[in-house]
Design a protein around this motif. Structure first.
Motif, PDB file in Angstrom:
ATOM      1  N   ARG A   2       0.883  -1.283   0.092  1.00 52.87           N
ATOM      2  CA  ARG A   2      -0.114  -0.043   0.187  1.00 52.87           C
ATOM      3  C   ARG A   2       1.033   1.214  -0.138  1.00 52.87           C
ATOM      4  NH1 ARG A   2      -5.290  -1.649   0.846  1.00 52.87           N
ATOM      5  NH2 ARG A   2      -5.469  -3.745   1.913  1.00 52.87           N
ATOM      6  N   HIS A  39      -7.589   3.896  -7.164  1.00 60.11           N
ATOM      7  CA  HIS A  39      -7.606   2.897  -5.999  1.00 60.11           C
ATOM      8  C   HIS A  39      -6.962   1.681  -6.022  1.00 60.11           C
ATOM      9  CE1 HIS A  39     -11.398   1.353  -7.965  1.00 60.11           C
ATOM     10  NE2 HIS A  39     -11.072   0.449  -7.213  1.00 60.11           N
ATOM     11  N   GLU A  41      -6.707  -2.332  -5.093  1.00 62.86           N
ATOM     12  CA  GLU A  41      -7.493  -3.416  -4.513  1.00 62.86           C
ATOM     13  C   GLU A  41      -6.217  -4.719  -4.344  1.00 62.86           C
ATOM     14  OE1 GLU A  41     -11.367  -4.964  -6.051  1.00 62.86           O
ATOM     15  OE2 GLU A  41     -10.664  -3.792  -7.790  1.00 62.86           O
ATOM     16  N   LEU A  43      -5.638  -8.449  -3.813  1.00 64.96           N
ATOM     17  CA  LEU A  43      -6.524  -9.333  -3.924  1.00 64.96           C
ATOM     18  C   LEU A  43      -5.920 -10.765  -3.219  1.00 64.96           C
ATOM     19  CD1 LEU A  43      -6.392  -8.834  -7.892  1.00 64.96           C
ATOM     20  CD2 LEU A  43      -7.955  -8.427  -6.492  1.00 64.96           C
ATOM     21  N   PHE A  58      -2.391  -7.681  -6.584  1.00 64.22           N
ATOM     22  CA  PHE A  58      -3.155  -6.481  -6.500  1.00 64.22           C
ATOM     23  C   PHE A  58      -3.726  -6.228  -7.782  1.00 64.22           C
ATOM     24  CE2 PHE A  58       1.057  -4.986  -7.536  1.00 64.22           C
ATOM     25  CZ  PHE A  58       0.788  -3.886  -8.357  1.00 64.22           C
ATOM     26  N   HIS A  61      -6.297   0.333 -10.064  1.00 65.57           N
ATOM     27  CA  HIS A  61      -7.241   1.024 -11.049  1.00 65.57           C
ATOM     28  C   HIS A  61      -6.622   2.451 -11.436  1.00 65.57           C
ATOM     29  CE1 HIS A  61      -9.973  -2.263 -10.468  1.00 65.57           C
ATOM     30  NE2 HIS A  61      -9.609  -2.138  -9.110  1.00 65.57           N
ATOM     31  N   CYS A  70      -6.699  -0.910 -15.634  1.00 67.54           N
ATOM     32  CA  CYS A  70      -6.302  -1.810 -14.469  1.00 67.54           C
ATOM     33  C   CYS A  70      -5.254  -2.439 -14.603  1.00 67.54           C
ATOM     34  CB  CYS A  70      -7.777  -2.813 -14.133  1.00 67.54           C
ATOM     35  SG  CYS A  70      -7.131  -3.801 -12.501  1.00 67.54           S
ATOM     36  N   ARG A  72      -2.872  -5.280 -13.306  1.00 68.51           N
ATOM     37  CA  ARG A  72      -2.682  -6.350 -12.133  1.00 68.51           C
ATOM     38  C   ARG A  72      -1.467  -6.869 -12.002  1.00 68.51           C
ATOM     39  NH1 ARG A  72      -8.629  -8.695 -12.054  1.00 68.51           N
ATOM     40  NH2 ARG A  72      -7.806  -9.777 -10.200  1.00 68.51           N
ATOM     41  N   SER A 112     -13.880  -6.355 -11.830  1.00 69.81           N
ATOM     42  CA  SER A 112     -14.052  -6.510 -10.324  1.00 69.81           C
ATOM     43  C   SER A 112     -15.092  -6.903 -10.128  1.00 69.81           C
ATOM     44  CB  SER A 112     -13.940  -5.062  -9.658  1.00 69.81           C
ATOM     45  OG  SER A 112     -14.849  -4.244 -10.225  1.00 69.81           O
ATOM     46  N   CYS A 119     -16.322   1.747  -9.116  1.00 67.90           N
ATOM     47  CA  CYS A 119     -15.021   1.245  -9.179  1.00 67.90           C
ATOM     48  C   CYS A 119     -14.409   2.214  -9.901  1.00 67.90           C
ATOM     49  CB  CYS A 119     -15.230  -0.219  -9.945  1.00 67.90           C
ATOM     50  SG  CYS A 119     -13.792  -1.281  -9.936  1.00 67.90           S
TER      51      CYS A 119
END
Length: 122
Positions: A2, A39, A41, A43, A58, A61, A70, A72, A112, A119
């Motif tokens: 984060r 943001h 996420e 996962l 993660f 976005h 997005c 990933r 998502s 989102c």
């Protein structure tokens, strides 16, 4: 993870380099204001039995002039002297940026499962 995401948001290359493992760290890291990160996420995550390595998967976005998207990644980390350092990451194939005309109530193209407005469209 984060804190590294936050460093991308505020364009703090120094922090990113300081939290990157020396074995894989680039000499210079040039960042700019695109994309605009929206943001994060997380996962999934895991730590080895000895506590010296781990991973985080993660979805980050973002928004560009071309639309929402997005990123990933499954990132690997090593723990040295009590600090987690980013080692590397693997990426599934990137989804193309979503045109801005996606309806707010349509499913988010990032996968998502949420509505676009809740989102990547917020």
């Amino acid at each position: 993870m984060r804190s590294r995401y936050s460093a991308f948001v505020v364009i703090d290359a120094g922090y990113l380099l300081a939290t990157w493992h020396p074995r894989t760290r680039p000499t210079v890291l040039e960042l700019d204001d695109q994309p605009q990160w929206r943001h994060l996420e997380v996962l999934g995550s895991g730590v080895s039995a000895d506590g010296l390595s781990g991973w985080v998967e993660f979805a980050a976005h973002y928004q560009t002039p071309a639309g929402a998207g997005c990123l990933r990644e499954r990132s690997r980390f090593l723990r040295e002297q009590g600090r987690w350092l980013y080692l590397d990451g693997s990426h599934p194939p990137a989804a193309p940026a979503t045109p801005s005309r996606v309806g707010r109530n349509a499913p988010c193209p990032c996968g998502s499962g949420r509505k676009f407005k809740q989102c990547c469209g917020h």
